[in-house]
Scaffold this active site. Sequence first.
Site, mmCIF file in Angstrom:
data_model
loop_
_atom_site.group_PDB
_atom_site.id
_atom_site.type_symbol
_atom_site.label_atom_id
_atom_site.label_comp_id
_atom_site.label_asym_id
_atom_site.label_seq_id
_atom_site.Cartn_x
_atom_site.Cartn_y
_atom_site.Cartn_z
ATOM 1 N N HIS A 257 -5.055 6.116 0.266
ATOM 2 C CA HIS A 257 -4.895 4.784 0.858
ATOM 3 C C HIS A 257 -5.516 3.721 -0.036
ATOM 4 O O HIS A 257 -6.256 4.018 -0.977
ATOM 5 C CB HIS A 257 -5.606 4.718 2.224
ATOM 6 C CG HIS A 257 -4.956 5.551 3.280
ATOM 7 N ND1 HIS A 257 -4.103 5.030 4.232
ATOM 8 C CD2 HIS A 257 -5.016 6.886 3.516
ATOM 9 C CE1 HIS A 257 -3.675 6.005 5.014
ATOM 10 N NE2 HIS A 257 -4.213 7.155 4.599
ATOM 11 N N GLU B 215 -9.987 5.424 0.280
ATOM 12 C CA GLU B 215 -9.564 4.026 0.187
ATOM 13 C C GLU B 215 -9.917 3.600 -1.236
ATOM 14 O O GLU B 215 -11.081 3.423 -1.576
ATOM 15 C CB GLU B 215 -10.308 3.160 1.216
ATOM 16 C CG GLU B 215 -10.078 3.553 2.669
ATOM 17 C CD GLU B 215 -8.739 3.055 3.215
ATOM 18 O OE1 GLU B 215 -7.942 2.487 2.454
ATOM 19 O OE2 GLU B 215 -8.498 3.262 4.427
ATOM 20 N N GLU C 201 0.835 -1.207 0.000
ATOM 21 C CA GLU C 201 0.000 0.000 0.000
ATOM 22 C C GLU C 201 0.868 1.256 0.000
ATOM 23 O O GLU C 201 0.554 2.241 -0.683
ATOM 24 C CB GLU C 201 -0.920 -0.001 1.228
ATOM 25 C CG GLU C 201 -1.831 1.227 1.281
ATOM 26 C CD GLU C 201 -2.587 1.346 2.593
ATOM 27 O OE1 GLU C 201 -2.453 0.463 3.455
ATOM 28 O OE2 GLU C 201 -3.307 2.360 2.749
HETATM 29 ZN ZN ZN Z 1 -3.756 2.998 4.602
#
Ligand code: ZN
Length: 313
Positions: free
Chosen positions: A195, A277, A140
Amino acid sequence: MSYDENQHRPTGPRRSARGLVVAAALVPVAFTAWLLWQGAGGDEDRGPVAEPTAASVSEPAGKPGDAAPSASASASASASPSAGRPGADGPLAGKVVVVDPGHNPGNFRHPRDINALVNIGTNRKECDTTGTATVDGYREADFTLDVSRRLRTLLEKQGARVEFTHESDRPFGPCIDERARFGNEAKADAVISVHADGSATGNRGFHVILPALVKGGAADTSKIVGPSRGLGERIAGHFLRATGSAPSNYVGGGTGLDVRKDLGGLNLSTVPKVFIECGNMRDPKDAALLSSPDWRQKAAQGMADGIGSYLGR
Ligand code: ZN
């Protein structure tokens, strides 16, 4: 691998319908586009399909070509320190955008430092986390840097001044409280923390996280809850349109929006800020998208369009 997702929702499905009605009303672009996408036969196996939504959603405000902002910006460009750089007379001239690439590729080497507690106003929390990774090992922290760099290029073309909270130019961190302070001290017009999630297989799609109303210690989000929602709704709508990805099927009741009070990066912000996200790294289908440079470019485009729409409003 083991990863601590304190900046993320714990793994496993979590369903919430509380945002559905509100977001359906407030996110016409996102919701309409999603319905159109479904109506056009979209499903989770099809992957990105931008055409049906792109053709059906009206052009957002604040994109390149909008006459009003660029005309006034170009008038003052010659006096600006940014004069002469590409995009300096673009529609986002004079705007400051802070991009926060989530985590740091070096965090895993510094467990003691990133596990140290920092004050997020309402309570204390770990400085930072390692973030997640795909089954194939795409981290990530590398994903967030790549997308953030693509986003910076797109925003700078529109004239924005873009600052990063870090660019893997430090051994770990910054801590979540520093990340928030960075946006505050930059007097950012908008902040986005990039993210990708680490949830269960089968959990798919993107969601944008908005700050809840929080007061405690140094945390007071009362002034940013409204503008952050405006920012987040635009990013969600444009992200959907640019990527063709569906809103999360495990957070936010299908709206692509969630509201959280446990993120120090939001609680301590005094400027409009959201997290995104982009997908679930632990789901194989989402992981294939997140691992694709072409898809990451679309993701960055969606964020840039959403930020541009918000700042050009
Ligand atoms: Zn994250």
